[in-house]
Scaffold this motif. Structure first.
Motif, mmCIF file in Angstrom:
data_model
loop_
_atom_site.group_PDB
_atom_site.id
_atom_site.type_symbol
_atom_site.label_atom_id
_atom_site.label_comp_id
_atom_site.label_asym_id
_atom_site.label_seq_id
_atom_site.Cartn_x
_atom_site.Cartn_y
_atom_site.Cartn_z
ATOM 1 N N LEU A 213 6.069 -1.610 20.216
ATOM 2 C CA LEU A 213 5.721 -2.320 18.986
ATOM 3 C C LEU A 213 4.267 -2.093 18.598
ATOM 4 O O LEU A 213 3.941 -1.895 17.427
ATOM 5 N N LYS A 214 3.387 -2.128 19.600
ATOM 6 C CA LYS A 214 1.965 -1.904 19.319
ATOM 7 C C LYS A 214 1.733 -0.498 18.773
ATOM 8 O O LYS A 214 1.005 -0.315 17.784
ATOM 9 N N SER A 215 2.356 0.483 19.404
ATOM 10 C CA SER A 215 2.159 1.877 18.959
ATOM 11 C C SER A 215 2.722 2.079 17.565
ATOM 12 O O SER A 215 2.104 2.737 16.718
ATOM 13 N N ARG A 216 3.905 1.503 17.296
ATOM 14 C CA ARG A 216 4.492 1.670 15.969
ATOM 15 C C ARG A 216 3.649 0.983 14.902
ATOM 16 O O ARG A 216 3.460 1.517 13.798
ATOM 17 N N TYR A 217 3.125 -0.218 15.221
ATOM 18 C CA TYR A 217 2.299 -0.927 14.240
ATOM 19 C C TYR A 217 1.045 -0.121 13.892
ATOM 20 O O TYR A 217 0.727 0.080 12.711
ATOM 21 N N TRP A 218 0.314 0.340 14.910
ATOM 22 C CA TRP A 218 -0.940 1.021 14.634
ATOM 23 C C TRP A 218 -0.714 2.411 14.062
ATOM 24 O O TRP A 218 -1.566 2.923 13.325
ATOM 25 N N SER A 219 0.411 3.047 14.345
ATOM 26 C CA SER A 219 0.706 4.321 13.686
ATOM 27 C C SER A 219 0.971 4.111 12.201
ATOM 28 O O SER A 219 0.520 4.899 11.356
ATOM 29 N N HIS A 220 1.699 3.016 11.859
ATOM 30 C CA HIS A 220 1.885 2.684 10.444
ATOM 31 C C HIS A 220 0.552 2.346 9.791
ATOM 32 O O HIS A 220 0.297 2.716 8.634
ATOM 33 N N TYR A 221 -0.301 1.640 10.529
ATOM 34 C CA TYR A 221 -1.613 1.289 9.987
ATOM 35 C C TYR A 221 -2.428 2.540 9.669
ATOM 36 O O TYR A 221 -3.044 2.635 8.600
ATOM 37 N N ILE A 222 -2.434 3.507 10.573
ATOM 38 C CA ILE A 222 -3.208 4.728 10.352
ATOM 39 C C ILE A 222 -2.669 5.494 9.151
ATOM 40 O O ILE A 222 -3.428 6.010 8.316
ATOM 41 N N ASP A 223 -1.339 5.541 9.021
ATOM 42 C CA ASP A 223 -0.738 6.255 7.893
ATOM 43 C C ASP A 223 -1.080 5.570 6.575
ATOM 44 O O ASP A 223 -1.491 6.217 5.604
ATOM 45 N N ILE A 224 -0.910 4.253 6.520
ATOM 46 C CA ILE A 224 -1.188 3.527 5.279
ATOM 47 C C ILE A 224 -2.675 3.566 4.951
ATOM 48 O O ILE A 224 -3.073 3.702 3.784
ATOM 49 N N LYS A 225 -3.527 3.467 5.982
ATOM 50 C CA LYS A 225 -4.972 3.525 5.739
ATOM 51 C C LYS A 225 -5.374 4.861 5.139
ATOM 52 O O LYS A 225 -6.203 4.926 4.216
ATOM 53 N N ARG A 226 -4.779 5.953 5.650
ATOM 54 C CA ARG A 226 -5.109 7.273 5.103
ATOM 55 C C ARG A 226 -4.682 7.378 3.637
ATOM 56 O O ARG A 226 -5.415 7.899 2.786
ATOM 57 N N LYS A 227 -3.481 6.865 3.314
ATOM 58 C CA LYS A 227 -3.015 6.932 1.931
ATOM 59 C C LYS A 227 -3.895 6.092 1.010
ATOM 60 O O LYS A 227 -4.260 6.543 -0.093
ATOM 61 N N LEU A 228 -4.245 4.885 1.455
ATOM 62 C CA LEU A 228 -5.106 4.036 0.623
ATOM 63 C C LEU A 228 -6.495 4.634 0.466
ATOM 64 O O LEU A 228 -7.114 4.525 -0.604
ATOM 65 N N PHE A 229 -7.010 5.277 1.528
ATOM 66 C CA PHE A 229 -8.322 5.902 1.422
ATOM 67 C C PHE A 229 -8.281 7.067 0.426
ATOM 68 O O PHE A 229 -9.215 7.237 -0.375
ATOM 69 N N ASP A 230 -7.216 7.857 0.469
ATOM 70 C CA ASP A 230 -7.083 8.956 -0.491
ATOM 71 C C ASP A 230 -6.972 8.426 -1.916
ATOM 72 O O ASP A 230 -7.576 8.990 -2.842
ATOM 73 N N GLU A 231 -6.195 7.349 -2.102
ATOM 74 C CA GLU A 231 -6.072 6.776 -3.443
ATOM 75 C C GLU A 231 -7.408 6.215 -3.928
ATOM 76 O O GLU A 231 -7.773 6.384 -5.103
ATOM 77 N N THR A 232 -8.145 5.556 -3.037
ATOM 78 C CA THR A 232 -9.442 5.010 -3.421
ATOM 79 C C THR A 232 -10.426 6.122 -3.764
ATOM 80 O O THR A 232 -11.190 6.018 -4.744
ATOM 81 N N CYS A 233 -10.420 7.188 -2.956
ATOM 82 C CA CYS A 233 -11.300 8.322 -3.254
ATOM 83 C C CYS A 233 -10.944 8.965 -4.590
ATOM 84 O O CYS A 233 -11.832 9.341 -5.364
ATOM 85 N N ALA A 234 -9.635 9.112 -4.858
ATOM 86 C CA ALA A 234 -9.228 9.701 -6.135
ATOM 87 C C ALA A 234 -9.636 8.818 -7.309
ATOM 88 O O ALA A 234 -10.117 9.306 -8.346
ATOM 89 N N GLU A 235 -9.485 7.507 -7.149
ATOM 90 C CA GLU A 235 -9.889 6.583 -8.217
ATOM 91 C C GLU A 235 -11.397 6.608 -8.418
ATOM 92 O O GLU A 235 -11.887 6.603 -9.561
ATOM 93 N N HIS A 236 -12.144 6.651 -7.307
ATOM 94 C CA HIS A 236 -13.600 6.716 -7.419
ATOM 95 C C HIS A 236 -14.028 8.027 -8.068
ATOM 96 O O HIS A 236 -14.941 8.048 -8.918
ATOM 97 N N ALA A 237 -13.405 9.147 -7.675
ATOM 98 C CA ALA A 237 -13.762 10.434 -8.271
ATOM 99 C C ALA A 237 -13.445 10.458 -9.766
ATOM 100 O O ALA A 237 -14.210 11.026 -10.564
ATOM 101 N N ARG A 238 -12.322 9.839 -10.158
ATOM 102 C CA ARG A 238 -11.975 9.791 -11.575
ATOM 103 C C ARG A 238 -13.001 8.971 -12.359
ATOM 104 O O ARG A 238 -13.445 9.395 -13.439
ATOM 105 N N SER A 239 -13.375 7.836 -11.808
ATOM 106 C CA SER A 239 -14.370 7.007 -12.501
ATOM 107 C C SER A 239 -15.728 7.697 -12.547
ATOM 108 O O SER A 239 -16.431 7.654 -13.564
ATOM 109 N N PHE A 240 -16.099 8.357 -11.433
ATOM 110 C CA PHE A 240 -17.372 9.072 -11.402
ATOM 111 C C PHE A 240 -17.392 10.199 -12.428
ATOM 112 O O PHE A 240 -18.382 10.398 -13.146
#
Length: 338
Positions: A213-240
């Protein structure tokens, strides 16, 4: 429309099983497309074994590598494995869980290829035609044939048009014998892979439930964090980019107005939505520093500063705090930077 929405929700909730089915169907389709072409065995003693086993084993290896290449989580796994320690530790159990999940999905296409190829029987007939037991199935007393000449004749069994050893062993008998063995191996392979998948899928979490359970939770966390970071970077780059382009045209309008001695037109006021999304990062060097800090430091996984121990807490009564209180505004500013 409601039915399509229900189907979409079902596929989204069973994304892993759906993708596994897609991989299996693609592998089965590739096997059938390959079988549509004429399988030409070399019918030479030195090349039959290499060619037959090559067709049986090399495409599954390629499909296995393609399963990793087409998986978006490979780059995430490598990044998490190779990144600096920073302010956050790396759990090897999470990395092993991520790798095993990708390996299981990548194994589907090779398993389908090997199963269908064995059940078809042509590759095994080509690879092992020189090993047909002539003493049992044919005429072992056939005169004037040395061991090399007999292998030369047996190597032509998959090629009916050039086979000339009917007096030694009938072509249909040898082909049926080899195909029967190949299909038996195919069903054994299917049974083995099904049993292995059952054990991995059902029994593995039972032995290490907490770690699983711990491994599955943190693997999902890493995947979602990467996607959110990419979306945030894309939004920041668009605004910039939007702010930079607006400032460029504003400056150009002023220069043109000065050159033509005309007052510049008033640029419509922007509500500042793009500027707010920049979060105070308005130049290239600062953005590069933030990205480098994200890669090297990795903010710790606690959203708020540690709470001060109270009189009835488990930490004990009257113990002084070793962490000074951090203002909430500074904490929010820190996470907006990383």
């Amino acid at each position: 429309m409601d039915k399509f929405w229900m189907i979409f929700q079902f596929l989204q909730s069973n994304q892993e099983s759906f993708m596994n089915g897609i991989c299996g169907i693609m592998a089965l389709t590739s096997v059938q497309m390959y079988s549509a072409f004429d399988f030409n065995c070399p019918c030479l003693p030195r090349y039959n074994l290499a060619y037959g086993l090559g067709i049986l084993l090399v495409p599954p290896f390629i499909l296995f590598l393609l399963g990793f290449v087409l998986n978006n989580n490979v780059s995430m796994l490598v990044e998490e494995r190779r990144r600096p320690q920073g302010q956050r530790g790396k759990d090897r159990a999470v990395l092993r869980y991520m790798f095993c999940s990708m390996a299981r999905r990548a194994m589907i296409a090779p398993a389908v290829w090997v199963s269908v190829t064995l059940l078809d029987g042509k590759r095994i007939s080509c690879a092992f035609c020189t090993s047909v037991p002539v003493e049992t199935l044919g005429n072992a007393s056939h005169p004037s044939l040395s061991q090399g000449e007999m292998k030369q004749v047996l190597a032509r069994i998959p090629c009916k048009e050039i086979y000339d050893g009917q007096e030694l062993i009938a072509n249909e008998v040898a082909v049926r014998y080899l195909r029967c063995i190949s299909q038996a191996l195919g069903w054994c392979f299917v049974l083995l892979m099904t049993t292995l998948a059952f054990l991995v899928r059902s029994l593995w979490p039972c032995f290490t439930q907490a770690t699983f359970l711990k491994s599955r939770y943190w693997s999902h966390y890493i995947d979602i964090k990467r996607k959110l970071f990419d979306e945030t970077c894309a939004e920041h780059a668009r605004s910039f980019a939007k702010v930079c382009i607006q400032q460029f045209f504003e400056d150009m309008s002023v220069d043109l107005a000065v050159a033509r001695c005309h007052p510049p037109r008033k640029v419509p006021a922007d509500p500042g939505e793009a500027t707010e999304k920049l979060l105070g990062i308005t130049d290239q060097s600062t953005m590069n520093m933030v990205l480098k800090s994200w890669h090297r430091c990795k903010p710790p996984l606690h959203l708020y500063p540690p709470a001060l121990p109270s009189g009835n807490s488990w930490a004990g009564e009257g113990q002084p705090s070793t962490h000074p209180p951090v203002p909430q505004r500074e904490t929010a500013a820190y996470y907006s930077r990383v």
